[in-house]
Design a protein around this motif. Structure first.
Motif, PDB file in Angstrom:
ATOM      1  N   ASP A  32       0.900  -1.277  -0.119  1.00 49.74           N
ATOM      2  CA  ASP A  32      -0.124   0.052   0.015  1.00 49.74           C
ATOM      3  C   ASP A  32       0.850   1.205  -0.076  1.00 49.74           C
ATOM      4  N   HIS A  90       2.805  -5.922   5.908  1.00 50.09           N
ATOM      5  CA  HIS A  90       1.670  -5.351   6.691  1.00 50.09           C
ATOM      6  C   HIS A  90       0.841  -6.194   7.024  1.00 50.09           C
ATOM      7  N   ASN A 101      -2.449  -6.416   7.819  1.00 53.15           N
ATOM      8  CA  ASN A 101      -3.520  -6.455   7.380  1.00 53.15           C
ATOM      9  C   ASN A 101      -3.602  -7.655   6.223  1.00 53.15           C
ATOM     10  N   TYR A 102      -2.476  -8.265   6.112  1.00 50.22           N
ATOM     11  CA  TYR A 102      -2.342  -9.418   4.704  1.00 50.22           C
ATOM     12  C   TYR A 102      -1.703 -10.651   5.601  1.00 50.22           C
TER      13      TYR A 102
HETATM   14  C1  LIG Z   1      -5.429  -2.203   7.397  1.00 48.14           C
HETATM   15  O1  LIG Z   1      -6.860  -2.325   7.581  1.00 48.14           O
HETATM   16  C2  LIG Z   1      -7.457  -1.208   8.327  1.00 48.14           C
HETATM   17  C3  LIG Z   1      -8.731  -1.766   8.678  1.00 48.14           C
HETATM   18  O2  LIG Z   1      -9.490  -2.390   7.510  1.00 48.14           O
HETATM   19  C4  LIG Z   1      -7.441  -0.115   7.476  1.00 48.14           C
HETATM   20  O3  LIG Z   1      -7.907   1.014   7.924  1.00 48.14           O
HETATM   21  C5  LIG Z   1      -5.843   0.366   7.012  1.00 48.14           C
HETATM   22  O4  LIG Z   1      -6.002   1.614   6.078  1.00 48.14           O
HETATM   23  C6  LIG Z   1      -5.285  -0.756   6.432  1.00 48.14           C
HETATM   24  N1  LIG Z   1      -3.808  -0.520   6.281  1.00 48.14           N
HETATM   25  C7  LIG Z   1      -3.291  -0.855   5.402  1.00 48.14           C
HETATM   26  C8  LIG Z   1      -1.692  -0.328   5.345  1.00 48.14           C
HETATM   27  O5  LIG Z   1      -3.768  -1.590   4.460  1.00 48.14           O
END
Ligand SMILES: *[C@@H]1O[C@H](CO)[C@@H](O)[C@H](O)[C@H]1NC(C)=O
Ligand SMILES: *[C@@H]1O[C@H](CO)[C@@H](O)[C@H](O)[C@H]1NC(C)=O
Ligand SMILES: *[C@@H]1O[C@H](CO)[C@@H](O)[C@H](O)[C@H]1NC(C)=O
Ligand SMILES: *[C@@H]1O[C@H](CO)[C@@H](O)[C@H](O)[C@H]1NC(C)=O
Ligand SMILES: *[C@@H]1O[C@H](CO)[C@@H](O)[C@H](O)[C@H]1NC(C)=O
Ligand SMILES: *[C@@H]1O[C@H](CO)[C@@H](O)[C@H](O)[C@H]1NC(C)=O
Ligand SMILES: *[C@@H]1O[C@H](CO)[C@@H](O)[C@H](O)[C@H]1NC(C)=O
Ligand SMILES: [Zn+2]
Length: 922
Positions: free
Chosen positions: A60, A200, A202-203
């Motif tokens: 990202d 990250h 999230n993954y």
């Molecule tokens: C990770 O997930 C959160 C919640 O969905 C979101 O707010 C955030 O932007 C995400 N960050 C990245 C780096 O993907």
């Protein structure tokens, strides 16, 4: 690796002409001593033993990228003062490179690159000593590319939230690992790997093996490091990893010796569709483990369905990836399903042929692709014997082989490859399909006992190592001799090499002496078209015979062999046929050659086919091949078309799909070249022919309410499509009726098995309204399977202005599935008389875009199908002038022109004979 059976992968990397690149190298770096043509292989002084690989992925925020380090343990087999490995498109942080041993730290004096071979060389301060072990550490980074190679990016849009999700995944085969980290990127440098991925939180991150440790990142907030268990000794092209947030549709434990657990990752909108591979993959692995009698060494396999994929699938250890269109749900047509399942089976055979045992070098690519294709077919039959799908695939490959390999410029499947472009060029359907036919030939000529014993001992002997084709063939030698399958002094490797080291195939001419009972055999290369004057080749041809009164087509182990080099050989058969019995060579078409018999034997065969309700016991494959052979012999002006059409008469009683399919293909290929009254006569003949079989099938309009057994679908599709095409009234009516109620939106859903056939007919005989309706259906359909069906129907629209709307739309699209649809429609249109020339002009005027978007093999398919359908083959030469400036078209054009010349020759020398013989029969 699965090549796409349907056309297209968009690519920007692949279009470079290998020969030009080689020239370029010589011009650019003439001074480098080791940059000569034969040093495309890494030096053998250093042996990589283990890689510690750490990769941090940023998906990202701006440009997606990765950075990492690799620590390679090297054994110096010889003293050397430089290290050469592969690296491409990587930013190497050279001031962090280090070379150390237990005692000392070395240093780097300078570095050098050779772009053609992706070589990167470190010149060291001090020599590495033979027998010592060293650690090479390198740091690197790069953007995640969008060319579906190396470590690349992909993405999907969540259908509910409309949010874009990012994915990072690898495709290392054949030579792309070097784009992800510096490595010894050759299949025989097998090493163990310990991989750690940072990403990250999230993954999730995946690699070939299960995760063993999860740690927070030391400096980056919300980032983690995942460490994976060490991977067994493997070639670099099978290493894989991915960072994504896909959903697991299902976890399934298999019954293999290690109880391999399968997980199935895909984007959420696909999860609900019934996925064939969730159940099929574990069963396939179980079956193969037993068949090969060798345990699958890993404990888990993640199947990853990727929105972007360079090929149709990739067999990475423990992390098998599939292109999204392959996931197509079970509602897809039987034909598509069969192809997808064959691809899946192919990838799992690779776990043994390719992953456990790997070819030494890419020239023997067929050694993994051939067995994976052939055993892949056998898997389909093992899992669902009642569908008998293997024979369908084998027939398809045979038909294609005999057609393609009759030209003078076909390559050998095992041939020298040097730079990355020629290596990639090896991945052609040709290597897969002929490779599979060669493995089948070995199976049939050795018999199942010797064949499977040989396969098992080969896999066991070379497990986690490398082998070449000689070692493969030698695995069967001893056993074959001891079981008396081949004579004691017979060299199986030498015999089989005659099939793998040259293109083409032989024509064996068999002449019987009806008094003495002896037969004489002579071989020559079978060739059609120009350029055949200077070619003399020979093969070791296995000879097994069947005679009419003892028609046992399952006895395929040869009685003897035609030798190479060879002169005429005269044989006295152990069980000779009587003078009124036919003799057939090559039962089951076990080996890939054509046969011509003397007149009397042909007559005996024709009589049996025509007069015996069971065709004299002649095996279905052989019936199909007899039709193909006799037609080919007429094309080569060895036999006349009267004899061809005489033999074809038996078709009225033929119940098998394969002879019908082959006959229709062969006839249509020639019919496409006829004009005027000859064309009219041809259509009359074809209509009459199809009517002989049309009545045996249920009405097309019932196909949706009374679905046929999947086994019968191919035959029905053939008959309906030909009947509608050649104007059988009932077929046209059925197609209209069926689609009408579908279009009303109230009644029947047209089965996906016949939808393209029905709509093709409706469009062919319809106008603007029908076109717009189907165009609309195309645009509103959400899955690739449906889109393809509509695209192929749209190609039947006889009005080019209408069709052009569709072509314009699909050609502009950057999505791979849509580009596939473009190809389907264009090819369909080329096969329609009314559209051929306008479509040709369209190709010319969009040549630049086409060249940029499509790979050589897709462009070849396009031009070959153009060449096949031009009534005036010389027109291609005129068109070729306009394509001369596009280097992407160079190879495709060469192939198409050669075909056009063959066709031109046929028109000049054979079409009169063809039409005359045909006219007598309408
Ligand atoms: C990770 O997930 C959160 C919640 O969905 C979101 O707010 C955030 O932007 C995400 N960050 C990245 C780096 O993907
Ligand atoms: C090192 O370079 C020399 C010539 O510069 C070459 O002969 C040798 O093969 C190279 N060795 C390695 C291991 O790259
Ligand atoms: C190493 O090289 C990079 C550029 O590749 C540079 O930014 C960095 O300052 C250098 N570090 C040292 C210690 O020289
Ligand atoms: C999604 O990925 C494809 C393939 O890499 C790329 O061409 C496209 O630009 C990406 N889309 C977005 C919105 O990033
Ligand atoms: C061929 O089929 C026709 C009917 O279509 C039948 O009358 C004839 O007996 C059949 N011939 C053979 C040899 O089975
Ligand atoms: C609907 O389909 C039927 C045939 O099933 C046809 O007779 C009728 O005319 C169609 N209606 C419309 C509005 O097209
Ligand atoms: C398709 O695009 C071409 C230009 O590339 C244009 O000349 C032609 O009019 C377009 N045809 C249709 C039907 O939109
Ligand atoms: Zn493969």
């Amino acid at each position: 690796m699965g090549y796409s059976r349907t056309p297209l992968q968009s690519s920007s990397l692949q279009n470079d002409m290998p020969t030009l690149r080689i020239l370029g190298l010589i011009l650019l770096v003439p001074g480098l001593a080791w940059a000569s043509y034969d040093h495309y292989r890494l030096p053998s002084a250093l042996e990589p033993q283990h890689y510690d690989l750490r990769v941090l992925t940023h998906l990202d925020g701006g440009q997606p990228r990765f950075e990492g380090s690799v620590n390679i343990r090297l054994l110096a087999r010889e003293a050397t003062s430089n290290i050469t490995l592969h690296a491409r498109n990587l930013n190497l942080i050279e001031n962090r490179t280090s070379v150390t041993s237990r005692e000392e730290t070395n240093c780097v004096v300078s570095t050098e690159k050779v772009d053609l071979y992706d070589f990167y060389t470190l010149k060291l301060c001090r020599e590495l000593r033979a027998g010592e072990v060293y650690q090479l550490e390198m740091h690197f980074g790069a953007e995640l590319n969008d060319s579906n190679a190396g470590y690349y990016r992909s993405n999907y849009t969540d259908t509910d939230t409309k949010e874009l999700h990012h994915i990072a995944a690898t495709q290392f085969s054949p030579t792309f690992a070097r784009q992800a980290f510096p490595c010894f990127d050759e299949p025989s440098w097998k090493a163990t790997f310990a991989i750690t991925l940072g990403f990250h939180k999230n993954y999730t991150g995946f690699s070939n093996t299960p995760v063993q440790k999860k740690l927070p990142h030391d400096s980056l907030e919300d980032y983690v490091w995942w460490e994976y268990e060490p991977l067994l000794r493997t070639s670099t092209f099978l290493v894989a990893y991915s960072v994504h947030d896909l959903t697991n549709a299902s976890t399934v434990e298999s019954k293999t010796s290690n109880r391999v657990t399968f997980r199935n990752w895909m984007q959420p909108r696909l999860v609900d569709q019934k996925q064939f591979f969730i159940q099929m993959a574990p069963r396939t692995l179980e079956y193969l483990e037993e068949l090969f009698n060798l345990s699958y060494p890993l404990r888990k396999i993640d199947q990853l369905i990727l929105p972007h994929h360079r090929f149709s699938a990739m067999e990475n250890w423990g992390l098998v990836t599939f292109s999204e269109p392959i996931h197509i749900p079970v509602a897809a047509s039987v034909v598509t399903q069969n192809e997808n399942e064959a691809t899946l089976a192919h990838e799992y055979v690779h776990q043994w042929f390719g992953n456990m045992v790997t070819m030494r070098w890419w020239d023997d690519l067929w050694l993994k692709e051939g067995p994976s294709t052939y055993f892949g077919y056998l898997v389909l039959d093992a899992l669902q014997p009642q569908l008998r799908r293997a024979e369908g695939f084998i027939q398809k490959d045979l038909a294609k082989f005999f057609k393609m390999d009759s030209g003078s410029s076909v390559p050998a499947i095992s041939k020298e490859v040097t730079d990355p472009n020629t290596i990639l060029g090896q991945f052609s359907t040709y290597v897969y399909e002929k490779g599979s036919l060669i493995v089948r030939m070995l199976h049939r000529t050795l018999g199942s006992d010797v064949f499977f014993s040989g396969i098992r001992s080969f896999l066991k002997k070379y497990n986690l190592q490398n082998a070449d084709q000689k070692e493969f063939f030698e695995a069967f030698q001893e056993l074959a001799v001891s079981k008396k399958v081949i004579p004691e002094d017979f060299d199986l490797n030498k015999a089989m090499e005659s099939w793998t080291l040259q293109g083409g195939y032989p024509l064996v001419t068999l002449t019987r002496n009806y008094e003495s009972g002896t037969i004489s055999l002579i071989q020559s290369r079978f060739l059609l078209g120009p350029g055949k004057e200077n070619i003399s080749s020979c093969w070791w041809v296995p000879l097994s015979f069947v005679r009419q009164e003892a028609s046992n087509f399952s006895q395929t182990i040869p009685e003897s062999w035609l030798e190479c080099p060879s002169s005429e050989s005269v044989l006295q058969l152990s069980d000779p046929p009587g003078p009124d019995e036919w003799l057939i060579l090559n039962p089951q078409v076990s080996s890939i050659f054509r046969v011509n018999y003397d007149d009397r034997n042909w007559l005996l065969i024709a009589n049996s086919l025509k007069n015996d309700p069971s065709f004299g016991g002649i095996y279905e494959f052989n019936r199909a091949q007899l039709l193909d052979d006799v037609s080919a012999l007429a094309e080569a002006r060895i036999r006349g078309y009267d004899q061809v059409f005489d033999l074809f008469e038996y078709l009225k009683n033929e119940t098998g799909y394969h002879p019908w399919n082959r006959a229709v293909q062969v006839l249509n290929r020639r019919g496409a070249l006829l004009t005027g009254q000859e064309e009219v006569d041809f259509k009359t003949y074809m209509k009459k022919l199809i009517l002989m079989v049309y009545g045996r099938f249920p009405k097309l309009a019932l196909a949706s309410t009374q679905p046929p057994s999947p086994k019968d679908v191919p035959f029905q599709r053939l008959v309906y499509s030909q009947a509608c095409r050649f104007g059988v009234k009932d077929c046209l009516f059925q197609a209209r009726w069926l689609t009408m109620s579908h279009r009303n939106g109230t009644q029947l859903e047209v089965s996906s098995n016949f939808r393209d056939v029905a709509y093709c007919s409706v469009l062919e005989n319809g106008g603007q309204e029908e076109f717009s309706e189907v165009f609309q259906l195309f645009q509103s359909s959400t899955n690739a399977a449906d889109q393809r069906i509509w695209a192929s129907a749209l190609g039947c629209c006889p009005n080019f202005e209408l069709l052009e709307q569709f072509l314009n739309l699909t050609l502009q699209s950057n999505e791979k599935p849509i580009s596939k649809c473009y190809m389907l429609a264009v090819k369909q249109a080329l096969g329609r008389r009314t559209l051929t020339s306008q479509t040709a002009e369209h190709i010319i005027s969009h040549a630049k875009l086409l060249g940029r978007k499509f790979q050589t093999k897709d462009l070849t398919g396009l031009l070959v199908s153009l060449a096949e359908n031009l009534q005036r083959p010389e027109a291609l030469e005129e068109l070729s002038a306009s394509l001369k400036n596009f280097k992407e078209f160079e190879v495709p054009l060469e192939k198409a022109l050669s075909l056009a010349k063959t066709n031109q020759q046929w028109q000049k020398e054979c079409s009169g004979d063809f039409s005359q013989a045909l006219r007598k029969r309408i």
